[in-house]
Enzyme design. Sequence first.
Site, PDB file in Angstrom:
ATOM      1  N   CYS A   1      60.432   1.403 -18.670  1.00  0.00           N
ATOM      2  CA  CYS A   1      59.827   1.832 -17.397  1.00  0.00           C
ATOM      3  C   CYS A   1      59.881   3.344 -17.193  1.00  0.00           C
ATOM      4  O   CYS A   1      59.251   3.868 -16.275  1.00  0.00           O
ATOM      5  CB  CYS A   1      60.494   1.113 -16.233  1.00  0.00           C
ATOM      6  SG  CYS A   1      60.529  -0.655 -16.441  1.00  0.00           S
TER       7      CYS A   1
ATOM      8  N   ASN B   1      56.183  -5.006 -10.660  1.00  0.00           N
ATOM      9  CA  ASN B   1      56.704  -3.984 -11.581  1.00  0.00           C
ATOM     10  C   ASN B   1      55.829  -3.963 -12.832  1.00  0.00           C
ATOM     11  O   ASN B   1      55.817  -4.919 -13.599  1.00  0.00           O
ATOM     12  CB  ASN B   1      58.157  -4.344 -11.924  1.00  0.00           C
ATOM     13  CG  ASN B   1      58.796  -3.373 -12.901  1.00  0.00           C
ATOM     14  OD1 ASN B   1      58.126  -2.562 -13.521  1.00  0.00           O
ATOM     15  ND2 ASN B   1      60.103  -3.464 -13.050  1.00  0.00           N
TER      16      ASN B   1
ATOM     17  N   HIS C   1      59.358   4.845  -9.804  1.00  0.00           N
ATOM     18  CA  HIS C   1      58.980   3.626 -10.519  1.00  0.00           C
ATOM     19  C   HIS C   1      59.146   2.427  -9.583  1.00  0.00           C
ATOM     20  O   HIS C   1      60.149   2.306  -8.876  1.00  0.00           O
ATOM     21  CB  HIS C   1      59.854   3.464 -11.767  1.00  0.00           C
ATOM     22  CG  HIS C   1      59.753   2.104 -12.362  1.00  0.00           C
ATOM     23  ND1 HIS C   1      58.547   1.542 -12.705  1.00  0.00           N
ATOM     24  CD2 HIS C   1      60.706   1.167 -12.633  1.00  0.00           C
ATOM     25  CE1 HIS C   1      58.756   0.331 -13.184  1.00  0.00           C
ATOM     26  NE2 HIS C   1      60.047   0.072 -13.143  1.00  0.00           N
TER      27      HIS C   1
HETATM   28  N1  ACO Z   1      63.828 -17.561  -6.061  1.00  0.00           N
HETATM   29  C1  ACO Z   1      64.752 -18.147  -5.272  1.00  0.00           C
HETATM   30  N2  ACO Z   1      66.067 -17.945  -5.425  1.00  0.00           N
HETATM   31  C2  ACO Z   1      66.459 -17.111  -6.394  1.00  0.00           C
HETATM   32  C3  ACO Z   1      65.542 -16.461  -7.256  1.00  0.00           C
HETATM   33  C4  ACO Z   1      64.186 -16.724  -7.055  1.00  0.00           C
HETATM   34  N3  ACO Z   1      63.224 -16.159  -7.793  1.00  0.00           N
HETATM   35  N4  ACO Z   1      66.236 -15.694  -8.110  1.00  0.00           N
HETATM   36  C5  ACO Z   1      67.531 -15.850  -7.810  1.00  0.00           C
HETATM   37  N5  ACO Z   1      67.673 -16.720  -6.787  1.00  0.00           N
HETATM   38  C6  ACO Z   1      68.884 -17.154  -6.138  1.00  0.00           C
HETATM   39  C7  ACO Z   1      70.086 -17.067  -7.058  1.00  0.00           C
HETATM   40  O1  ACO Z   1      70.215 -18.231  -7.836  1.00  0.00           O
HETATM   41  C8  ACO Z   1      71.211 -16.913  -6.052  1.00  0.00           C
HETATM   42  O2  ACO Z   1      71.543 -18.172  -5.534  1.00  0.00           O
HETATM   43  P1  ACO Z   1      73.078 -18.571  -5.220  1.00  0.00           P
HETATM   44  O3  ACO Z   1      73.526 -17.568  -4.168  1.00  0.00           O
HETATM   45  O4  ACO Z   1      72.969 -19.949  -4.753  1.00  0.00           O
HETATM   46  O5  ACO Z   1      73.793 -18.387  -6.513  1.00  0.00           O
HETATM   47  C9  ACO Z   1      70.589 -16.098  -4.924  1.00  0.00           C
HETATM   48  O6  ACO Z   1      69.164 -16.287  -5.046  1.00  0.00           O
HETATM   49  C10 ACO Z   1      70.901 -14.636  -4.978  1.00  0.00           C
HETATM   50  O7  ACO Z   1      70.649 -14.183  -6.303  1.00  0.00           O
HETATM   51  P2  ACO Z   1      70.797 -12.691  -6.689  1.00  0.00           P
HETATM   52  O8  ACO Z   1      70.575 -12.533  -8.154  1.00  0.00           O
HETATM   53  O9  ACO Z   1      72.080 -12.164  -6.099  1.00  0.00           O
HETATM   54  O10 ACO Z   1      69.579 -12.051  -5.890  1.00  0.00           O
HETATM   55  P3  ACO Z   1      69.274 -10.548  -5.648  1.00  0.00           P
HETATM   56  O11 ACO Z   1      69.168 -10.308  -4.213  1.00  0.00           O
HETATM   57  O12 ACO Z   1      70.141  -9.646  -6.478  1.00  0.00           O
HETATM   58  O13 ACO Z   1      67.803 -10.426  -6.233  1.00  0.00           O
HETATM   59  C11 ACO Z   1      66.663  -9.534  -8.130  1.00  0.00           C
HETATM   60  C12 ACO Z   1      67.544 -10.654  -7.607  1.00  0.00           C
HETATM   61  C13 ACO Z   1      65.377  -9.527  -7.321  1.00  0.00           C
HETATM   62  C14 ACO Z   1      66.356  -9.769  -9.583  1.00  0.00           C
HETATM   63  C15 ACO Z   1      67.428  -8.207  -7.925  1.00  0.00           C
HETATM   64  O14 ACO Z   1      68.728  -8.286  -8.504  1.00  0.00           O
HETATM   65  C16 ACO Z   1      66.716  -7.048  -8.542  1.00  0.00           C
HETATM   66  O15 ACO Z   1      65.594  -6.713  -8.143  1.00  0.00           O
HETATM   67  N6  ACO Z   1      67.338  -6.353  -9.472  1.00  0.00           N
HETATM   68  C17 ACO Z   1      66.724  -5.226 -10.123  1.00  0.00           C
HETATM   69  C18 ACO Z   1      65.796  -5.779 -11.132  1.00  0.00           C
HETATM   70  C19 ACO Z   1      64.815  -4.775 -11.593  1.00  0.00           C
HETATM   71  O16 ACO Z   1      64.564  -3.775 -10.979  1.00  0.00           O
HETATM   72  N7  ACO Z   1      64.273  -5.077 -12.709  1.00  0.00           N
HETATM   73  C20 ACO Z   1      63.341  -4.209 -13.275  1.00  0.00           C
HETATM   74  C21 ACO Z   1      63.589  -4.262 -14.680  1.00  0.00           C
HETATM   75  S1  ACO Z   1      62.740  -3.093 -15.578  1.00  0.00           S
HETATM   76  C22 ACO Z   1      62.814  -1.769 -14.723  1.00  0.00           C
HETATM   77  O17 ACO Z   1      61.860  -1.533 -14.088  1.00  0.00           O
HETATM   78  C23 ACO Z   1      64.009  -1.006 -14.686  1.00  0.00           C
END
Ligand code: ACO
Length: 310
Positions: A113, A267, A237
């Site tokens: 990215c 993204n 980004h």
């Molecule tokens: N739908 C519903 N529930 C979900 C989903 C989903 N798609 N994904 C996770 N959950 C649930 C989990 O199972 C968890 O449930 P639990 O509490 O019962 O265990 C709960 O939601 C919370 O999960 P988290 O992983 O803590 O959710 P978070 O708020 O951290 O969001 C996310 C997850 C969106 C992936 C976040 O961590 C994020 O955006 N991280 C950065 C990722 C990123 O920027 N990636 C880009 C990669 S490449 C780049 O551009 C750098």
Amino acid sequence: MKGIKIIATASAAPANSYDNEKLCTMVDSDPEWIETRTGIRNRHICTNENAVSLAVEAGEKLFAKADIDKSRISAVIAATSTPEFVFPSVACMAAKELGLRREILAFDLSAACSGFMYALETARCYIAQNGGMALVIGTEKLSGIIDYTDRSTCILFGDGAGAALIESSDKLYHHVSGCEADIRALSLKGPGDGDRFVHMDGHRVFRFAVSILKEVVDKLLSDTGLTISEVNYVICHQANARIIDAVKKKYPGQEHKFYMNLEEYGNTSAASIPLLLSEMFEKGLLRDGMKVICAGFGAGLTWGGTLMEI
Ligand code: ACO
């Protein structure tokens, strides 16, 4: 140090799209959860398109806007993690489709990215030394490397391309970049055994993204002796709206400068910053003489940013 002049920008996105409702018919998730946790409502997904065709479409739109002599282009750099072929490169094939001359430098650049920021800096150095113009492209078909049964990744990513045509200028330009190997945070396997999907530790990426964006913005400001009030826009980004929200809170009174369009595209990795630039020029938000910070971060881990006068 020589800066750049952005001659023109353009973008392309597949017509097909998956909104949150559609995605939730494919994977166990919830449209509202996706929107509140990421800010994303839609993403464009390739059907017949690929990283080359998207790059070519963006390039054709760019040349339709900018009436330039194509023989002045001396380099094409395509930032991508999703080339149709490892070789020939996207840049090489796009250069041919776009009718560019043969005597140019054309290659793909892999920095996930951060790719567009790395490519812009590489192109800037090249044309400062060799003259001519450079076509810098970010293009991705991320849908080809996403496991649509993995709800922690498939909700985030979309396909698209953006392109910028640049030439050397004496305008202000300052760049910072860095890397720190971390396979746990984000990875995608190359040739050999194993699956070909993105693997991500979302929490790890989130923490990294918030701290590195702040570090990049602060370093660009301190190196140039400018304050955030003297900058017109901060173009980050587009990974997750909550990442950008967390960063902009650190600059009270300046929150309006953090432009976002991930609601529509998700993204798009290396394509996200040129997609933003193109949209902002089209909307008349970016004008000659403005000072803009662009900041990317991604797998590697990698990061790169510029503070430039456009
Ligand atoms: N739908 C519903 N529930 C979900 C989903 C989903 N798609 N994904 C996770 N959950 C649930 C989990 O199972 C968890 O449930 P639990 O509490 O019962 O265990 C709960 O939601 C919370 O999960 P988290 O992983 O803590 O959710 P978070 O708020 O951290 O969001 C996310 C997850 C969106 C992936 C976040 O961590 C994020 O955006 N991280 C950065 C990722 C990123 O920027 N990636 C880009 C990669 S490449 C780049 O551009 C750098």
